[in-house]
Design a protein around this motif. Structure first.
Motif: not given
Length: 264
Positions: A111-121, A213-228
């Protein structure tokens, strides 16, 4: 603290617990394996956890300047995993390293648990602009002002405390390692390993938990959206009240999320 040489790099790691399942943990940049202590202490009755110091961090060997930083980190993780199936848990840059491991060694990842992966690409591939937030940091690095660069980096990716409020030892530790942030750029900004190539993320069939995190930089939501959108067995969860340094500030909530995800 156990140690061994993996991929020609002296690698130190910490261990907790002795449960039937084994987990390997990768910390964020400018930290060390001890950053996972709060989470690991809460899981140690159910997991056997190992967290390693990445190149140039903690007590591990330095980054070899002639090498790709992610490649060196990957070899350390590969050596520690040692061919045995594990749960991988990563934070920030460490989460991207875990993602690469899952892409390249899928049979070894339970399994894989990723907390705020900074995969900006991944965000850039979806048309999200990611450069502006790094402009003050880049300007300070170009000027050779490592302390100013570290202050700018910490303002976005730190725990929310003012730079001046951090202990002197912590500020020195981070500033001495700030050169490792540009070293990670080929992996996280440019996708040097080609993780975004067609079919690669889709081939990761292990369950994936994308945390933020609830107060994560907005780019984190974009990264997790892309990965999911591309990982076939992914789920997302937000940690209430947490920022980018959630493993330090909210270890109980993150440990609970991991335990539920793994059904421990």
């Amino acid at each position: 603290m156990p140690h061994a040489t993996f991929g020609e790099t002296l690698t130190y790691w910490r261990e907790w617990g002795g449960g039937p399942r084994r987990a390997v943990m990768a910390h964020c940049s400018l930290a060390h394996s001890g950053a996972w202590a709060g989470v690991a202490e809460r899981l140690k009755d159910r997991l056997y956890l190992q967290a390693f110091d990445m190149p140039g961090h903690g007590r591990s060997g330095p980054w070899e300047l002639k090498r790709d930083y992610m490649d060196q980190t990957f070899e350390m993780a590969e050596g520690l995993v040692g061919g045995e199936q594990v749960d991988l848990i990563g934070h920030s840059f460490g989460a991207v390293a875990c993602l690469r491991f899952a892409v390249e060694q899928p049979d070894l990842v339970r399994s894989l648990v990723l907390f705020e992966p900074v995969f900006f690409a991944a965000a850039k591939a979806d048309g999200v602009e990611t450069e502006a937030m790094f402009a003050p940091f880049a300007k300070a690095m170009d000027a050779g002002d490592n302390e100013a660069a570290t202050r700018e980096f910490s303002a976005i990716w730190g725990g929310g405390e003012p730079w001046e409020a951090l202990p002197d030892a912590q500020r020195s530790y981070m500033t001495e390692r700030i050169h490792l942030i540009p070293a990670s750029a080929p992996a996280i900004h440019e996708d040097r390993a080609g993780l975004l190539a067609e079919g690669r993320l889709e081939a990761v069939t292990a369950p994936v938990l994308l945390l933020a995190g609830e107060t994560a930089p907005p780019v984190i939501d974009a990264i997790n959206t892309a990965l999911s959108a591309r990982l076939p067995n992914a789920q997302r969860q937000t940690i209430a009240g947490a920022g980018h340094m959630g493993p330090l500030s909210h270890p109980a909530a993150i440990a609970d999320a991991i335990a539920r995800f793994l059904s421990l």
